[in-house]
Design a protein around this motif. Sequence first.
Motif, PDB file in Angstrom:
ATOM      1  N   ILE A  59     -37.230  36.116 -35.437  1.00 17.02           N
ATOM      2  CA  ILE A  59     -35.804  36.303 -35.721  1.00 17.02           C
ATOM      3  C   ILE A  59     -35.160  34.923 -35.682  1.00 17.02           C
ATOM      4  CG2 ILE A  59     -33.651  37.454 -35.063  1.00 17.02           C
ATOM      5  CD1 ILE A  59     -35.315  39.455 -33.462  1.00 17.02           C
ATOM      6  N   THR A  60     -34.453  34.569 -36.741  1.00 18.21           N
ATOM      7  CA  THR A  60     -33.839  33.244 -36.807  1.00 18.21           C
ATOM      8  C   THR A  60     -32.405  33.339 -37.328  1.00 18.21           C
ATOM      9  OG1 THR A  60     -34.431  32.710 -39.104  1.00 18.21           O
ATOM     10  CG2 THR A  60     -36.096  32.296 -37.423  1.00 18.21           C
ATOM     11  N   ALA A  61     -31.669  32.278 -37.131  1.00 18.30           N
ATOM     12  CA  ALA A  61     -30.348  32.111 -37.733  1.00 18.30           C
ATOM     13  C   ALA A  61     -30.254  30.675 -38.212  1.00 18.30           C
ATOM     14  CB  ALA A  61     -29.239  32.414 -36.731  1.00 18.30           C
ATOM     15  N   HIS A  62     -29.549  30.460 -39.298  1.00 19.12           N
ATOM     16  CA  HIS A  62     -29.363  29.100 -39.799  1.00 19.12           C
ATOM     17  C   HIS A  62     -28.581  28.277 -38.772  1.00 19.12           C
ATOM     18  CE1 HIS A  62     -30.856  30.893 -43.380  1.00 19.12           C
ATOM     19  NE2 HIS A  62     -30.540  29.886 -44.179  1.00 19.12           N
ATOM     20  N   VAL A  63     -28.728  26.971 -38.861  1.00 21.38           N
ATOM     21  CA  VAL A  63     -28.132  26.059 -37.890  1.00 21.38           C
ATOM     22  C   VAL A  63     -26.776  25.569 -38.385  1.00 21.38           C
ATOM     23  CG1 VAL A  63     -28.416  23.850 -36.703  1.00 21.38           C
ATOM     24  CG2 VAL A  63     -30.410  25.334 -37.093  1.00 21.38           C
ATOM     25  N   ASP A  64     -25.794  25.619 -37.500  1.00 21.89           N
ATOM     26  CA  ASP A  64     -24.482  25.019 -37.762  1.00 21.89           C
ATOM     27  C   ASP A  64     -24.571  23.561 -37.312  1.00 21.89           C
ATOM     28  OD1 ASP A  64     -21.879  24.103 -37.773  1.00 21.89           O
ATOM     29  OD2 ASP A  64     -21.035  25.802 -36.671  1.00 21.89           O
ATOM     30  N   PHE A  65     -24.835  22.665 -38.259  1.00 16.59           N
ATOM     31  CA  PHE A  65     -25.043  21.263 -37.905  1.00 16.59           C
ATOM     32  C   PHE A  65     -23.764  20.583 -37.434  1.00 16.59           C
ATOM     33  CE2 PHE A  65     -29.012  21.865 -40.223  1.00 16.59           C
ATOM     34  CZ  PHE A  65     -29.888  21.131 -39.438  1.00 16.59           C
ATOM     35  N   SER A  66     -22.621  21.074 -37.868  1.00 16.51           N
ATOM     36  CA  SER A  66     -21.357  20.513 -37.377  1.00 16.51           C
ATOM     37  C   SER A  66     -21.200  20.776 -35.884  1.00 16.51           C
ATOM     38  CB  SER A  66     -20.170  21.107 -38.141  1.00 16.51           C
ATOM     39  OG  SER A  66     -20.231  20.787 -39.508  1.00 16.51           O
ATOM     40  N   ALA A  67     -21.596  21.982 -35.450  1.00 19.03           N
ATOM     41  CA  ALA A  67     -21.504  22.332 -34.034  1.00 19.03           C
ATOM     42  C   ALA A  67     -22.447  21.470 -33.203  1.00 19.03           C
ATOM     43  CB  ALA A  67     -21.820  23.811 -33.834  1.00 19.03           C
ATOM     44  N   LEU A  68     -23.657  21.224 -33.722  1.00 21.17           N
ATOM     45  CA  LEU A  68     -24.599  20.363 -33.002  1.00 21.17           C
ATOM     46  C   LEU A  68     -24.071  18.938 -32.898  1.00 21.17           C
ATOM     47  CD1 LEU A  68     -28.205  21.335 -34.194  1.00 21.17           C
ATOM     48  CD2 LEU A  68     -26.965  22.096 -32.164  1.00 21.17           C
ATOM     49  N   ALA A  69     -23.500  18.440 -33.992  1.00 20.77           N
ATOM     50  CA  ALA A  69     -22.954  17.083 -33.982  1.00 20.77           C
ATOM     51  C   ALA A  69     -21.811  16.965 -32.975  1.00 20.77           C
ATOM     52  CB  ALA A  69     -22.481  16.698 -35.375  1.00 20.77           C
ATOM     53  N   SER A  70     -20.944  17.983 -32.924  1.00 24.50           N
ATOM     54  CA  SER A  70     -19.829  17.970 -31.967  1.00 24.50           C
ATOM     55  C   SER A  70     -20.334  17.985 -30.536  1.00 24.50           C
ATOM     56  CB  SER A  70     -18.910  19.166 -32.218  1.00 24.50           C
ATOM     57  OG  SER A  70     -18.286  19.073 -33.482  1.00 24.50           O
ATOM     58  N   ALA A  71     -21.366  18.808 -30.267  1.00 28.93           N
ATOM     59  CA  ALA A  71     -21.943  18.878 -28.928  1.00 28.93           C
ATOM     60  C   ALA A  71     -22.555  17.542 -28.535  1.00 28.93           C
ATOM     61  CB  ALA A  71     -22.992  19.987 -28.867  1.00 28.93           C
ATOM     62  N   ALA A  72     -23.190  16.869 -29.506  1.00 27.37           N
ATOM     63  CA  ALA A  72     -23.778  15.554 -29.232  1.00 27.37           C
ATOM     64  C   ALA A  72     -22.693  14.545 -28.870  1.00 27.37           C
ATOM     65  CB  ALA A  72     -24.570  15.073 -30.448  1.00 27.37           C
ATOM     66  N   ARG A  73     -21.597  14.580 -29.613  1.00 27.75           N
ATOM     67  CA  ARG A  73     -20.491  13.649 -29.332  1.00 27.75           C
ATOM     68  C   ARG A  73     -19.898  13.917 -27.950  1.00 27.75           C
ATOM     69  NH1 ARG A  73     -18.986  15.035 -34.956  1.00 27.75           N
ATOM     70  NH2 ARG A  73     -19.557  13.301 -36.328  1.00 27.75           N
ATOM     71  N   GLU A  74     -19.850  15.184 -27.556  1.00 26.28           N
ATOM     72  CA  GLU A  74     -19.328  15.524 -26.232  1.00 26.28           C
ATOM     73  C   GLU A  74     -20.175  14.902 -25.128  1.00 26.28           C
ATOM     74  OE1 GLU A  74     -19.083  19.748 -25.974  1.00 26.28           O
ATOM     75  OE2 GLU A  74     -17.697  19.921 -27.668  1.00 26.28           O
ATOM     76  N   SER A  75     -21.450  14.662 -25.411  1.00 29.55           N
ATOM     77  CA  SER A  75     -22.341  14.040 -24.424  1.00 29.55           C
ATOM     78  C   SER A  75     -22.398  12.534 -24.563  1.00 29.55           C
ATOM     79  CB  SER A  75     -23.763  14.622 -24.587  1.00 29.55           C
ATOM     80  OG  SER A  75     -23.775  15.996 -24.294  1.00 29.55           O
ATOM     81  N   GLY A  76     -21.501  11.982 -25.387  1.00 28.72           N
ATOM     82  CA  GLY A  76     -21.438  10.543 -25.538  1.00 28.72           C
ATOM     83  C   GLY A  76     -22.403   9.962 -26.550  1.00 28.72           C
ATOM     84  N   LEU A  77     -23.028  10.820 -27.355  1.00 31.84           N
ATOM     85  CA  LEU A  77     -23.951  10.342 -28.379  1.00 31.84           C
ATOM     86  C   LEU A  77     -23.210  10.026 -29.671  1.00 31.84           C
ATOM     87  CD1 LEU A  77     -27.003  12.762 -27.952  1.00 31.84           C
ATOM     88  CD2 LEU A  77     -26.529  10.616 -26.766  1.00 31.84           C
ATOM     89  N   GLU A  78     -23.831   9.201 -30.490  1.00 31.71           N
ATOM     90  CA  GLU A  78     -23.283   8.837 -31.789  1.00 31.71           C
ATOM     91  C   GLU A  78     -24.068   9.550 -32.879  1.00 31.71           C
ATOM     92  OE1 GLU A  78     -22.866   4.832 -34.630  1.00 31.71           O
ATOM     93  OE2 GLU A  78     -23.714   4.697 -32.600  1.00 31.71           O
ATOM     94  N   VAL A  79     -23.368  10.058 -33.896  1.00 32.12           N
ATOM     95  CA  VAL A  79     -24.052  10.628 -35.051  1.00 32.12           C
ATOM     96  C   VAL A  79     -24.552   9.479 -35.912  1.00 32.12           C
ATOM     97  CG1 VAL A  79     -23.832  12.051 -37.120  1.00 32.12           C
ATOM     98  CG2 VAL A  79     -22.691  12.757 -35.008  1.00 32.12           C
ATOM     99  N   LEU A  80     -25.877   9.371 -36.038  1.00 35.72           N
ATOM    100  CA  LEU A  80     -26.503   8.248 -36.741  1.00 35.72           C
ATOM    101  C   LEU A  80     -26.812   8.573 -38.199  1.00 35.72           C
ATOM    102  CD1 LEU A  80     -29.022   7.286 -33.913  1.00 35.72           C
ATOM    103  CD2 LEU A  80     -26.798   6.247 -34.383  1.00 35.72           C
ATOM    104  N   GLY A  81     -26.836   9.845 -38.534  1.00 31.30           N
ATOM    105  CA  GLY A  81     -27.117  10.209 -39.917  1.00 31.30           C
ATOM    106  C   GLY A  81     -27.288  11.698 -40.089  1.00 31.30           C
ATOM    107  N   TYR A  82     -27.009  12.152 -41.294  1.00 29.02           N
ATOM    108  CA  TYR A  82     -27.179  13.559 -41.665  1.00 29.02           C
ATOM    109  C   TYR A  82     -27.475  13.607 -43.153  1.00 29.02           C
ATOM    110  CZ  TYR A  82     -25.837  18.376 -42.890  1.00 29.02           C
ATOM    111  OH  TYR A  82     -25.816  19.654 -43.384  1.00 29.02           O
ATOM    112  N   ALA A  83     -28.575  14.234 -43.544  1.00 35.21           N
ATOM    113  CA  ALA A  83     -28.967  14.267 -44.951  1.00 35.21           C
ATOM    114  C   ALA A  83     -29.824  15.494 -45.213  1.00 35.21           C
ATOM    115  CB  ALA A  83     -29.746  13.003 -45.317  1.00 35.21           C
ATOM    116  N   THR A  84     -29.975  15.824 -46.474  1.00 36.13           N
ATOM    117  CA  THR A  84     -30.928  16.875 -46.820  1.00 36.13           C
ATOM    118  C   THR A  84     -32.334  16.365 -46.515  1.00 36.13           C
ATOM    119  OG1 THR A  84     -31.247  16.122 -49.098  1.00 36.13           O
ATOM    120  CG2 THR A  84     -29.429  17.679 -48.692  1.00 36.13           C
TER     121      THR A  84
END
Length: 341
Positions: free
Chosen positions: A246-271
Amino acid sequence: MIERIRTEIAAAGGWISFARYMELAVGAYYGRSDRQFGAHGDFITAPELGSLFGRTLARQLGEIEGPILELGAGSGALAETLTKELEREYLILETSGALRSRQAARLGDRVKFLDRLPEAFRGVVVANEVVDAMPVHAVGWRPGGVVERGVSTQLAWEERPARGSLLDEAKAIEVPVPYDSEIGLAGQAWMRSLGEQLAEGVILVIDYGFPRREYYHPQRSMGTLMCHTGHRAHGDPFERPGEQDITAHVDFSALASAARESGLEVLGYATQAQFLVNCGITDVLAQANLENALHYAPIAAEAQKLLSPAEMGELFKVLAVGRGVKEPLTGFARGNRSHTL
């Protein structure tokens, strides 16, 4: 498995969240010793197609110092390729005992297994098709308000008013009513936890999904839940629980926001296609042709599946987040869409 789930539902008063149901069912599924992956399993992942994906990914990992930590290593196919390509310490964190045994038999002493995330980790974390299997909350936007879609003792959908952080998250999402979808609170918590443990380095998430504006598109009103068994995809999560993925597609915006909340930088996003092209998949193909021209045709077919918009090329995305990384990552040199997150 059905009786175990019904017993828990009954003990909880006749209803559990879909996230809890998914946790139970998917946990049992990956706890099986049967082979879920590959041509004779229920589904196929990029590393199962051959070595091309791993050999190309190794070019990106080679730019990042420190050990490699793979989360949820599946059959061990990716680790097998990467340990051949890179002379680096290779760590695996695997929650399924059955899969861990399978990986150990395949990889031997080339890898080291961990029981928990290391503190102050410095290196690169790879999560290939991991987040899509994490439990998601099923949510419905109705004329009367937001509901959480849970599971009754009959193993059927039953709705209750959404509450707490789930309600807050749902209210921030604009969708037409009525509308059904999923919110991956567990995936967000997982990313925050990783961010807290990463002292320096990169986290690479490779999975199928969308940025939020596409995830909650008006035309995607039935959500993204999908089940896989015997290479058959369908939308009934209550069919044979524990015996299907059982799977669900990933909300990459939510993951990026969670990463920023932990002080991480978004380094890239691509197909996935753009990422692999940037990493030099065509050079790897050419090298493979020189190595053995007789085997070039199947490798070219593998490349087609990895890159084609009709296969994995467009649906799969690569998100890189990190801390203390000074140089740009090659995989996002062109076509970087991090601004869309």
